[in-house]
Scaffold this motif. Structure first.
Motif, PDB file in Angstrom:
ATOM      1  N   VAL A  89       0.861  -1.181   0.000  1.00 29.02           N
ATOM      2  CA  VAL A  89       0.000   0.000   0.000  1.00 29.02           C
ATOM      3  C   VAL A  89       0.900   1.235   0.000  1.00 29.02           C
ATOM      4  CG1 VAL A  89      -1.706   1.320   1.309  1.00 29.02           C
ATOM      5  CG2 VAL A  89      -1.896  -1.169   1.174  1.00 29.02           C
ATOM      6  N   VAL A  90       0.818   2.020  -1.078  1.00 31.27           N
ATOM      7  CA  VAL A  90       1.682   3.190  -1.254  1.00 31.27           C
ATOM      8  C   VAL A  90       0.846   4.455  -1.117  1.00 31.27           C
ATOM      9  CG1 VAL A  90       3.401   4.311  -2.709  1.00 31.27           C
ATOM     10  CG2 VAL A  90       3.022   1.838  -2.913  1.00 31.27           C
ATOM     11  N   VAL A  91       1.229   5.333  -0.216  1.00 28.06           N
ATOM     12  CA  VAL A  91       0.566   6.624  -0.069  1.00 28.06           C
ATOM     13  C   VAL A  91       1.228   7.593  -1.049  1.00 28.06           C
ATOM     14  CG1 VAL A  91       0.025   8.526   1.492  1.00 28.06           C
ATOM     15  CG2 VAL A  91      -0.043   6.165   2.322  1.00 28.06           C
ATOM     16  N   VAL A  92       0.457   8.070  -2.022  1.00 32.84           N
ATOM     17  CA  VAL A  92       0.983   8.917  -3.094  1.00 32.84           C
ATOM     18  C   VAL A  92       0.445  10.334  -2.898  1.00 32.84           C
ATOM     19  CG1 VAL A  92       1.235   9.205  -5.582  1.00 32.84           C
ATOM     20  CG2 VAL A  92       0.957   6.911  -4.617  1.00 32.84           C
ATOM     21  N   PRO A  93       1.235  11.264  -2.386  1.00 28.02           N
ATOM     22  CA  PRO A  93       0.726  12.621  -2.150  1.00 28.02           C
ATOM     23  C   PRO A  93       0.493  13.366  -3.461  1.00 28.02           C
ATOM     24  CG  PRO A  93       3.080  12.508  -1.687  1.00 28.02           C
ATOM     25  CD  PRO A  93       2.639  11.103  -1.956  1.00 28.02           C
ATOM     26  N   PRO A  94      -0.462  14.272  -3.503  1.00 25.66           N
ATOM     27  CA  PRO A  94      -0.768  14.981  -4.754  1.00 25.66           C
ATOM     28  C   PRO A  94       0.341  15.920  -5.218  1.00 25.66           C
ATOM     29  CG  PRO A  94      -2.059  15.867  -2.930  1.00 25.66           C
ATOM     30  CD  PRO A  94      -1.388  14.630  -2.418  1.00 25.66           C
ATOM     31  N   TRP A  95       1.240  16.296  -4.306  1.00 27.90           N
ATOM     32  CA  TRP A  95       2.339  17.177  -4.706  1.00 27.90           C
ATOM     33  C   TRP A  95       3.535  16.406  -5.279  1.00 27.90           C
ATOM     34  CZ3 TRP A  95       1.188  16.317   0.538  1.00 27.90           C
ATOM     35  CH2 TRP A  95       2.152  15.611   1.257  1.00 27.90           C
ATOM     36  N   LEU A  96       3.438  15.094  -5.367  1.00 28.03           N
ATOM     37  CA  LEU A  96       4.550  14.295  -5.873  1.00 28.03           C
ATOM     38  C   LEU A  96       4.904  14.704  -7.303  1.00 28.03           C
ATOM     39  CD1 LEU A  96       6.371  11.857  -5.107  1.00 28.03           C
ATOM     40  CD2 LEU A  96       4.705  10.397  -6.257  1.00 28.03           C
ATOM     41  N   ALA A  97       6.185  14.757  -7.597  1.00 23.00           N
ATOM     42  CA  ALA A  97       6.638  15.129  -8.936  1.00 23.00           C
ATOM     43  C   ALA A  97       6.049  14.175  -9.970  1.00 23.00           C
ATOM     44  CB  ALA A  97       8.158  15.110  -9.001  1.00 23.00           C
ATOM     45  N   PRO A  98       5.639  14.688 -11.145  1.00 22.75           N
ATOM     46  CA  PRO A  98       5.028  13.826 -12.170  1.00 22.75           C
ATOM     47  C   PRO A  98       5.902  12.633 -12.551  1.00 22.75           C
ATOM     48  CG  PRO A  98       4.697  16.143 -12.728  1.00 22.75           C
ATOM     49  CD  PRO A  98       5.610  16.111 -11.541  1.00 22.75           C
ATOM     50  N   ALA A  99       7.232  12.829 -12.612  1.00 20.77           N
ATOM     51  CA  ALA A  99       8.121  11.725 -12.980  1.00 20.77           C
ATOM     52  C   ALA A  99       8.067  10.613 -11.937  1.00 20.77           C
ATOM     53  CB  ALA A  99       9.547  12.222 -13.147  1.00 20.77           C
ATOM     54  N   ALA A 100       7.972  10.978 -10.660  1.00 19.76           N
ATOM     55  CA  ALA A 100       7.898   9.969  -9.599  1.00 19.76           C
ATOM     56  C   ALA A 100       6.564   9.231  -9.637  1.00 19.76           C
ATOM     57  CB  ALA A 100       8.110  10.625  -8.240  1.00 19.76           C
ATOM     58  N   ALA A 101       5.476   9.967  -9.916  1.00 16.20           N
ATOM     59  CA  ALA A 101       4.173   9.321 -10.016  1.00 16.20           C
ATOM     60  C   ALA A 101       4.130   8.357 -11.204  1.00 16.20           C
ATOM     61  CB  ALA A 101       3.074  10.376 -10.143  1.00 16.20           C
ATOM     62  N   ARG A 102       4.746   8.765 -12.325  1.00 10.70           N
ATOM     63  CA  ARG A 102       4.792   7.869 -13.486  1.00 10.70           C
ATOM     64  C   ARG A 102       5.597   6.622 -13.186  1.00 10.70           C
ATOM     65  NH1 ARG A 102       5.436  12.751 -16.366  1.00 10.70           N
ATOM     66  NH2 ARG A 102       7.697  12.425 -16.408  1.00 10.70           N
ATOM     67  N   ARG A 103       6.679   6.764 -12.428  1.00 11.40           N
ATOM     68  CA  ARG A 103       7.506   5.610 -12.083  1.00 11.40           C
ATOM     69  C   ARG A 103       6.678   4.586 -11.297  1.00 11.40           C
ATOM     70  NH1 ARG A 103      12.906   4.566 -11.089  1.00 11.40           N
ATOM     71  NH2 ARG A 103      13.200   5.558 -13.124  1.00 11.40           N
ATOM     72  N   LEU A 104       5.883   5.058 -10.356  1.00 16.01           N
ATOM     73  CA  LEU A 104       5.063   4.134  -9.573  1.00 16.01           C
ATOM     74  C   LEU A 104       4.088   3.369 -10.459  1.00 16.01           C
ATOM     75  CD1 LEU A 104       4.216   6.409  -6.501  1.00 16.01           C
ATOM     76  CD2 LEU A 104       5.831   4.500  -6.555  1.00 16.01           C
ATOM     77  N   ARG A 105       3.440   4.079 -11.377  1.00 18.08           N
ATOM     78  CA  ARG A 105       2.485   3.411 -12.267  1.00 18.08           C
ATOM     79  C   ARG A 105       3.191   2.448 -13.219  1.00 18.08           C
ATOM     80  NH1 ARG A 105       0.343   8.758 -12.269  1.00 18.08           N
ATOM     81  NH2 ARG A 105       1.339   9.174 -14.286  1.00 18.08           N
ATOM     82  N   THR A 106       4.380   2.854 -13.669  1.00 19.02           N
ATOM     83  CA  THR A 106       5.134   1.993 -14.577  1.00 19.02           C
ATOM     84  C   THR A 106       5.552   0.694 -13.890  1.00 19.02           C
ATOM     85  OG1 THR A 106       5.968   3.894 -15.815  1.00 19.02           O
ATOM     86  CG2 THR A 106       7.205   1.835 -16.018  1.00 19.02           C
ATOM     87  N   VAL A 107       6.030   0.804 -12.663  1.00 16.55           N
ATOM     88  CA  VAL A 107       6.445  -0.381 -11.915  1.00 16.55           C
ATOM     89  C   VAL A 107       5.264  -1.324 -11.716  1.00 16.55           C
ATOM     90  CG1 VAL A 107       7.210  -1.174  -9.642  1.00 16.55           C
ATOM     91  CG2 VAL A 107       8.411   0.703 -10.769  1.00 16.55           C
ATOM     92  N   ARG A 108       4.123  -0.773 -11.345  1.00 18.58           N
ATOM     93  CA  ARG A 108       2.950  -1.629 -11.137  1.00 18.58           C
ATOM     94  C   ARG A 108       2.536  -2.304 -12.445  1.00 18.58           C
ATOM     95  NH1 ARG A 108      -2.604   0.784  -8.755  1.00 18.58           N
ATOM     96  NH2 ARG A 108      -2.455   1.983 -10.687  1.00 18.58           N
ATOM     97  N   ALA A 109       2.627  -1.571 -13.561  1.00 19.59           N
ATOM     98  CA  ALA A 109       2.229  -2.143 -14.846  1.00 19.59           C
ATOM     99  C   ALA A 109       3.192  -3.234 -15.299  1.00 19.59           C
ATOM    100  CB  ALA A 109       2.149  -1.042 -15.900  1.00 19.59           C
ATOM    101  N   ILE A 110       4.498  -2.995 -15.160  1.00 18.73           N
ATOM    102  CA  ILE A 110       5.482  -3.989 -15.605  1.00 18.73           C
ATOM    103  C   ILE A 110       5.392  -5.257 -14.765  1.00 18.73           C
ATOM    104  CG2 ILE A 110       7.953  -4.477 -15.803  1.00 18.73           C
ATOM    105  CD1 ILE A 110       8.389  -1.600 -16.596  1.00 18.73           C
ATOM    106  N   LEU A 111       5.217  -5.097 -13.467  1.00 18.47           N
ATOM    107  CA  LEU A 111       5.093  -6.266 -12.593  1.00 18.47           C
ATOM    108  C   LEU A 111       3.745  -6.963 -12.766  1.00 18.47           C
ATOM    109  CD1 LEU A 111       6.649  -4.931  -9.253  1.00 18.47           C
ATOM    110  CD2 LEU A 111       7.699  -6.460 -10.936  1.00 18.47           C
ATOM    111  N   GLU A 112       2.831  -6.297 -13.480  1.00 14.24           N
ATOM    112  CA  GLU A 112       1.487  -6.844 -13.693  1.00 14.24           C
ATOM    113  C   GLU A 112       0.884  -7.314 -12.381  1.00 14.24           C
ATOM    114  OE1 GLU A 112       1.914  -9.872 -16.661  1.00 14.24           O
ATOM    115  OE2 GLU A 112       1.933  -8.431 -18.309  1.00 14.24           O
TER     116      GLU A 112
END
Length: 304
Positions: free
Chosen positions: A53-76
């Motif tokens: 469970v990852v708490v993702v704050p709304p002020w997080l840099a866009p590159a960091a938010a994309r990294r989280l989504r990318t990791v979840r997608a690659i790991l399926e």
């Protein structure tokens, strides 16, 4: 092992109140580690804990938010929940600590993830500010903007659970959702108060706000790095009050009716799944009598 709670920066990890509270995992940003390292780190957490469970704050840099989504997608992986809870930085850190406290109980990963939205309603997060001239997180009236240019001006601002602004040290009027002067409205239940100093020299939070809110304890922590940007000024003392007792947190979450996500199958409380973010759909017509209250109030408590 309990479900892992993760954050995107180390300053969102407050000290554990007891030896039973697990530490939070810190997910480094893209500028510190490459994608391969992020994948290995996250896969290791899933292997050890089962769910993340990852708490993702709304002020997080866009590159960091994309990294989280990318990791979840690659790991399926459907075992990673990305929670977008909009609280000020210190309030976010308190929410993270509450999730860490709850992770040792027998809640399913879906209930734990969806509990974050419920718990956020019980966190009173604000700041003492030297200026509200650039503040856009809370409604600020024209008079407060004008008074903000005074070198001695100070404002008590509450951002959560409802916006409230009070000018201190003079005949100020309250602004925001509740209006009225004096102090920001505090919790009507037992809390501990945490505060963090920026570039504002004031003991107001500990000496005046804490007694007025009748908190059961006060603790000072370092100011999160993102707090000056969130509050639009470095001249601040940030504060947040929250329920400290794990037993009370457990009782609060356990008392809410549980549902099953019709999209991914995880258990949830409230009106949205913590893992796939799908909303809780309305029950079939024949079940309206049984679940109608839950649809009207997503956090209605079971009377059984």
């Amino acid at each position: 092992m309990p479900t892992a709670i993760a954050v995107t920066s180390a300053d969102l990890v407050l000290p554990a109140p007891d030896r039973h509270t697990p530490a939070a995992a810190v997910l480094p940003p893209p500028e510190q580690v490459d994608l391969e390292c992020s994948l290995a780190h996250t896969a290791g957490l899933l292997e050890r804990h089962g769910h993340l469970v990852v708490v993702v704050p709304p002020w997080l840099a866009p590159a960091a938010a994309r990294r989280l989504r990318t990791v979840r997608a690659i790991l399926e992986s459907d075992r990673i929940a990305l929670l977008d809870i909009d609280l000020p930085p210190l309030g976010t850190a308190l929410l993270v600590r509450q999730l860490r406290q709850l992770s040792v109980f027998d809640f399913s990963p879906g209930v734990l993830a969806s509990a974050a939205r419920l718990l956020s309603h019980y966190i009173y997060a604000g700041a003492l500010l030297g200026s509200v001239a650039k503040l856009d997180r809370v409604p600020v009236g024209l008079k407060a903007h004008a008074k903000s240019w005074s070198p001695s001006a100070q404002f008590a601002v509450l951002a959560n659970p409802a916006p409230h602004l009070v000018k201190l040290g003079g005949p100020g009027a309250g602004h925001g959702a509740h209006g009225g002067g004096g102090l920001p409205p505090g919790p009507e239940f037992a809390t501990h108060l945490t505060f963090a100093r920026g570039q504002l020299a004031s003991d107001w939070v500990a000496s005046e706000l804490a007694p007025a809110w009748r908190v059961q304890g006060v603790m000072e922590n370092p100011l999160p790095a993102d707090s000056p940007a969130w509050w639009a000024t470095p001249k601040l003392v940030e504060f947040a009050a929250a329920i400290p007792d794990p037993a009370l947190l457990h009782q609060l979450v356990a008392s809410v009716r549980r549902e099953e996500c019709r999209w991914c199958g995880f258990e949830l409380i409230g009106d949205r799944c913590g893992f796939c973010a799908a909303p809780l759909t309305a029950p079939p017509p024949g079940q309206q009598g049984q679940h109608g209250a839950a649809a009207a109030d997503p956090y209605s408590r079971s009377r059984s």
